[in-house]
Design a protein around this motif. Sequence first.
Motif, PDB file in Angstrom:
ATOM      1  N   GLY A  49       1.530  -1.538   0.125  1.00 39.61           N
ATOM      2  CA  GLY A  49       0.037   0.024   0.210  1.00 39.61           C
ATOM      3  C   GLY A  49       0.797   1.238   0.109  1.00 39.61           C
ATOM      4  N   ARG A  50       0.433   2.733   0.454  1.00 43.72           N
ATOM      5  CA  ARG A  50       1.124   3.151   0.470  1.00 43.72           C
ATOM      6  C   ARG A  50       2.023   3.678   1.108  1.00 43.72           C
ATOM      7  NH1 ARG A  50      -0.068   7.074   4.968  1.00 43.72           N
ATOM      8  NH2 ARG A  50      -1.220   5.695   6.665  1.00 43.72           N
ATOM      9  N   LEU A  51       3.106   4.761   1.309  1.00 50.37           N
ATOM     10  CA  LEU A  51       4.120   4.744   2.313  1.00 50.37           C
ATOM     11  C   LEU A  51       3.735   5.800   3.459  1.00 50.37           C
ATOM     12  CD1 LEU A  51       7.318   4.923   1.982  1.00 50.37           C
ATOM     13  CD2 LEU A  51       7.427   7.867   1.296  1.00 50.37           C
ATOM     14  N   LEU A  52       4.071   4.938   4.811  1.00 51.20           N
ATOM     15  CA  LEU A  52       3.995   5.172   5.619  1.00 51.20           C
ATOM     16  C   LEU A  52       5.367   6.449   6.656  1.00 51.20           C
ATOM     17  CD1 LEU A  52       3.399   1.785   6.892  1.00 51.20           C
ATOM     18  CD2 LEU A  52       1.420   3.852   6.236  1.00 51.20           C
ATOM     19  N   PHE A  56       6.403   0.938   3.494  1.00 50.51           N
ATOM     20  CA  PHE A  56       5.529   0.700   2.571  1.00 50.51           C
ATOM     21  C   PHE A  56       3.975  -0.161   3.478  1.00 50.51           C
ATOM     22  CE2 PHE A  56       8.190   1.498  -0.659  1.00 50.51           C
ATOM     23  CZ  PHE A  56       7.283   2.445  -1.210  1.00 50.51           C
ATOM     24  N   ASP A  57       2.933   0.052   3.660  1.00 51.19           N
ATOM     25  CA  ASP A  57       2.318  -0.426   4.312  1.00 51.19           C
ATOM     26  C   ASP A  57       2.085  -2.057   3.424  1.00 51.19           C
ATOM     27  OD1 ASP A  57      -0.348  -1.177   6.101  1.00 51.19           O
ATOM     28  OD2 ASP A  57      -1.563   0.483   5.601  1.00 51.19           O
ATOM     29  N   ARG A 117       2.005   3.737  13.762  1.00 51.72           N
ATOM     30  CA  ARG A 117       0.939   5.627  13.824  1.00 51.72           C
ATOM     31  C   ARG A 117       0.457   5.968  13.027  1.00 51.72           C
ATOM     32  NH1 ARG A 117       5.070   6.411  17.790  1.00 51.72           N
ATOM     33  NH2 ARG A 117       5.688   8.015  17.124  1.00 51.72           N
ATOM     34  N   MET A 118       1.231   5.949  11.155  1.00 55.16           N
ATOM     35  CA  MET A 118       1.081   6.491  10.126  1.00 55.16           C
ATOM     36  C   MET A 118      -0.524   5.292   9.750  1.00 55.16           C
ATOM     37  SD  MET A 118       2.513   9.239  10.832  1.00 55.16           S
ATOM     38  CE  MET A 118       2.092   9.518  11.992  1.00 55.16           C
ATOM     39  N   GLY A 131      -3.419   7.504   8.440  1.00 55.54           N
ATOM     40  CA  GLY A 131      -3.624   7.593   7.106  1.00 55.54           C
ATOM     41  C   GLY A 131      -2.184   8.637   6.333  1.00 55.54           C
ATOM     42  N   GLU A 132      -1.140   9.382   7.062  1.00 55.52           N
ATOM     43  CA  GLU A 132       0.052  10.655   7.343  1.00 55.52           C
ATOM     44  C   GLU A 132       0.777   9.076   6.962  1.00 55.52           C
ATOM     45  OE1 GLU A 132      -1.143  13.784  10.002  1.00 55.52           O
ATOM     46  OE2 GLU A 132      -1.144  12.163  11.314  1.00 55.52           O
TER      47      GLU A 132
END
Length: 168
Positions: A78-81, A100-101, A148-149, A153-154
């Motif tokens: 998924g997205r970069l954390l 990454f997630d 935490r990210m 979602g950050e």
Amino acid sequence: MTESQAGDVVRALVGEQVGVAVAAGAVILDGPGRVVVVNPSYKDGWELPGGMAEEGEDPYTAARREVLEEIGLDLELGRLLVCDVTSPGVYGRVVVHFVFDAPVLTDDQVRELRAVDLELIGAAAMPVEDALAALPERVSRRVAVALRMRETGECAYLVDGVAVGGPG
């Protein structure tokens, strides 16, 4: 192998890289929220699945490849954390780590979880507190922020595992 010897081995491997070195990995959880970690044979402490990017390889592709090579799972990350810059005092050069997630593992994937890379002693899904305690301190800080990210979602920018100029 002593901690100093392990550090020398890692420093030699990373120090051979030209320019800024790029590493990438993934925060992988199972249904109960345990964190997947791997135990490298060449240094002390556990790590997230991941590793160094190859020549010309982007961080996302490197993270996917490393997860597949280390634990045999071909995951659509998924997205970069987190983007964490390790200062040159640690490995002899700057290393930029991208975390990454990943999708939550199924029960079957967790039951079959194993280290498939010969450089690894093992792989496990550990409760968050145990995983953070098993990771080297700098990596533990990185993973704690990444978790935490994942919830907020950050994305966080870190230097040596400490947030700089934003969430973290």
